[in-house]
Write a protein that holds these residues in place. Structure first.
Motif, PDB file in Angstrom:
ATOM      1  N   GLY A  61       0.572  -1.148   0.243  1.00 31.49           N
ATOM      2  CA  GLY A  61       0.078  -0.219   0.554  1.00 31.49           C
ATOM      3  C   GLY A  61       0.716   0.974   0.120  1.00 31.49           C
ATOM      4  N   GLN A  64       0.236   5.345  -0.174  1.00 30.71           N
ATOM      5  CA  GLN A  64      -1.566   5.402   0.016  1.00 30.71           C
ATOM      6  C   GLN A  64      -1.615   5.096   2.577  1.00 30.71           C
ATOM      7  OE1 GLN A  64      -3.938   2.236  -2.563  1.00 30.71           O
ATOM      8  NE2 GLN A  64      -4.613   1.900  -1.060  1.00 30.71           N
ATOM      9  N   GLU A 192     -10.838   3.240   0.565  1.00 28.09           N
ATOM     10  CA  GLU A 192      -9.645   3.476  -0.387  1.00 28.09           C
ATOM     11  C   GLU A 192      -9.763   4.016  -1.598  1.00 28.09           C
ATOM     12  OE1 GLU A 192      -6.420   2.735   2.862  1.00 28.09           O
ATOM     13  OE2 GLU A 192      -6.880   0.944   1.891  1.00 28.09           O
ATOM     14  N   ASN A 194      -8.503   3.724  -4.665  1.00 34.29           N
ATOM     15  CA  ASN A 194      -7.393   4.136  -5.450  1.00 34.29           C
ATOM     16  C   ASN A 194      -7.617   4.193  -7.050  1.00 34.29           C
ATOM     17  OD1 ASN A 194      -7.534   1.388  -5.609  1.00 34.29           O
ATOM     18  ND2 ASN A 194      -5.625   0.621  -4.895  1.00 34.29           N
ATOM     19  N   GLY A 227      -6.673  11.731   0.264  1.00 33.78           N
ATOM     20  CA  GLY A 227      -6.802  10.718   1.157  1.00 33.78           C
ATOM     21  C   GLY A 227      -4.976  10.609   0.571  1.00 33.78           C
ATOM     22  N   ASN A 228      -4.479  12.196  -0.018  1.00 36.09           N
ATOM     23  CA  ASN A 228      -2.845  11.977   0.207  1.00 36.09           C
ATOM     24  C   ASN A 228      -2.484  12.863   0.968  1.00 36.09           C
ATOM     25  OD1 ASN A 228      -2.868   9.362  -1.685  1.00 36.09           O
ATOM     26  ND2 ASN A 228      -1.198  10.492  -2.931  1.00 36.09           N
ATOM     27  N   THR A 257      -6.844   7.790  -3.724  1.00 37.72           N
ATOM     28  CA  THR A 257      -5.340   7.941  -3.968  1.00 37.72           C
ATOM     29  C   THR A 257      -4.740   7.338  -4.904  1.00 37.72           C
ATOM     30  OG1 THR A 257      -3.594   7.496  -2.109  1.00 37.72           O
ATOM     31  CG2 THR A 257      -5.407   6.120  -2.211  1.00 37.72           C
ATOM     32  N   ARG A 259      -2.098   3.891  -5.637  1.00 36.09           N
ATOM     33  CA  ARG A 259      -0.886   2.860  -4.497  1.00 36.09           C
ATOM     34  C   ARG A 259       0.215   2.867  -6.052  1.00 36.09           C
ATOM     35  NH1 ARG A 259      -1.543  -1.075  -8.487  1.00 36.09           N
ATOM     36  NH2 ARG A 259      -4.109  -1.696  -9.102  1.00 36.09           N
TER      37      ARG A 259
END
Ligand SMILES: Cc1ncc(C[n+]2csc(CCOP(=O)(O)OP(=O)(O)O)c2C)c(N)n1
Ligand SMILES: [Mg+2]
Length: 345
Positions: A61, A64, A192, A194, A227-228, A257, A259
Motif C-alpha cells: 500500500g 496510501q 480507499e 485508489n 487520501g494523500n 489515493t 498505489r
C-alpha cells in the motif's frame, strides 16, 4: 460531489503542502513517524518478495499511508477494525508489532496469525484489529455485525471496515450499508479509492468515479477527502467516528489515493493496463502523503532535517531488526497444520 472527486483523482492536482493550521506539532510528528514506518515496512516487504524470501503474494500500500494513519487517530484498541487484502497499513497504524507482521508474511510461528495466514490473513485483536481476508468485501458485513455487538454490549466502541473501490462492486457492501443505517450501527466505512481494482480503472467499471454516492443512497453521512492528506483524513474520520460513538449511526469516508506498486508484489508496472501510465504514476509519487506533510512541517518551523535524520536512523534500525528476527524465527511445526482450521473430534 463529482467535481470534488474529479479534482482529487487528477494526479496533477493537490500537490501542495497539507494544511496543518491548528494542529499540534506533536500530533503531526506522530503522523509523520507512523507513515514513514509503514512506508519502510512496505519497502522491506517488497524487497523480501522480490528476493524470493516471501512465499505468498503481498499487496503493498505504499502511497496510501495517510488513510490508515489519519483514520487510526480517531480509533482505540477496543474498537473493531477489519481489513482486506491490502491491510499492512491498517494494522501498523494501530501500533501492531513490525516483527509480528513480518513473521506472519514469512509464515513463521511467531507471526500474528502464527504463520498460518500470510499477508492477507492478519489479526491483532489486542490492538483492535479483528482481521483481514482476501475475499474482496468479505469483512464489510463483519464490521457491521461487530459494531452492532459493541452497541448491544453498551460500549461506545465502533466497527471499522476498510475496503477498496473494487469492493464497492460487491453486493454485500450495499446490504451492509443498508443494514448499518437501519440499525444505526456505529460503524465507519472507509473506502480507499485508489481508482483501480486490479488493473481496471474505475471509469471502465462504474458510471461515476465516486463511491460515496452509495452512502448518499443509504442516507449515511459521508466525507470525500484527499487520501494523500493525513490531516484531512484525520479530521473527517474524527467527525464521523465521534458521531458514531455518540449514537448517530454509521459514517462513510471516501479517501482518494493511488498505489505506487502494481496490484500485487513489488513491480510498479506488473499490472499496468488501461489508463495507468508512467506519467500518471510519477505525478502520484509527487503527491506523496509523507512529502506533503513534511513540507508543511518544515514551512511551519516545527520540523528539522536533523529530526528527520534521527527518525530515519531509528526506523531503519527498527525495520531491519524486526526483519532479521522474523527471518531467524522457526516455522510452525507441521503437526499444527490442522489446528484452528478444522475442529478436532
Ligand atoms: C470476491 C472476490 N472477487 C475477486 C477477487 C480477486 N481480486 C483480488 S483483489 C481485487 C481487486 C480489488 O480492488 P479494490 O477493492 O479496489 O482494492 P485495491 O486492490 O485497489 O486495494 C480482485 C478483483 C477476490 N479476491 N475476491
Ligand atoms: Mg482499488
Amino acid at each position: 460531489m463529482s467535481t470534488d472527486l474529479n479534482r482529487l483523482a487528477d494526479p496533477t492536482a493537490c500537490h501542495d503542502a497539507v494544511d496543518i493550521s491548528g494542529e499540534p506539532a506533536s500530533r503531526l510528528a506522530a503522523y509523520f513517524e507512523k507513515m514513514l514506518l509503514i512506508r519502510k515496512a512496505e519497502e522491506r516487504l517488497a524487497i523480501g518478495r522480490r528476493d524470493g524470501l516471501i512465499g505468498g503474494p503481498v499487496h503493498l500500500g505504499a502511497g496510501q499511508e495517510a488513510i490508515a494513519v489519519g483514520v487510526s487517530n480517531a480509533l482505540r484498541a477496543t474498537d473493531r477494525i477489519f481489513g482486506a487484502h491490502r491491510s499492512h497499513s491498517h494494522l501498523l497504524a494501530m501500533g501492531s508489532s513490525l516483527h509480528g507482521l513480518f513473521a506472519e508474511v514469512l509464515g513463521k510461528e511467531t507471526g500474528l496469525s502464527r504463520g498460518m495466514g500470510g499477508s492477507m490473513h492478519l489479526w491483532d485483536q489486542p490492538r483492535g484489529f479483528y482481521g483481514s481476508v482476501p475475499i474482496v468485501a468479505g469483512t464489510v458485513s463483519l464490521a457491521v455485525g461487530a459494531a452492532m455487538a459493541a452497541r448491544m454490549q453498551a460500549s461506545d466502541d465502533v466497527g471499522v471496515a476498510y475496503f477498496g473501490d473494487g469492493a464497492i462492486e460487491e453486493g454485500v457492501v450495499h446490504e451492509s450499508l443498508n443494514l448499518a443505517k437501519v440499525t444505526r450501527a456505529p460503524v465507519l466505512f472507509v473506502c480507499e479509492n485508489n481508482l483501480f481494482a486490479s488493473h481496471m480503472h474505475i471509469s471502465l467499471r462504474q458510471p461515476k468515479d465516486s463511491t460515496a454516492r452509495f452512502a448518499v443512497a443509504n442516507d449515511i453521512p459521508h466525507r470525500i477527502v484527499d487520501g494523500n492528506d493525513v490531516v484531512s483524513v484525520a479530521k473527517a474520520a474524527s467527525e464521523l467516528v465521534t458521531a458514531a460513538r455518540q449514537g448517530s449511526g454509521p459514517g462513510f469516508l471516501e479517501a482518494v489515493t493511488f498505489r505506487w506498486y502494481g496490484h500485487v508484489d513489488w513491480r510498479e508496472d506488473i499490472d499496468v493496463g488501461v489508463h495507468r501510465s508512467v506519467d500518471e504514476l510519477e505525478n502520484w509519487r509527487a503527491r506523496d502523503p509523507i512529502k506533503r506533510l513534511r513540507q508543511a512541517m518544515l514551512q511551519a518551523g516545527c520540523w528539522s532535517d536533523r529530526q528527520e535524520d534521527d527518525l530515519i536512523g531509528k526506523l531503519d534500525q527498527q525495520v531491519e531488526a524486526a526483519w532479521e528476527q522474523a527471518l531467524a524465527d522457526p516455522y510452525p511445526d507441521s503437526s499444527a497444520l490442522l489446528d484452528r482450521v478444522y475442529a478436532r473430534g
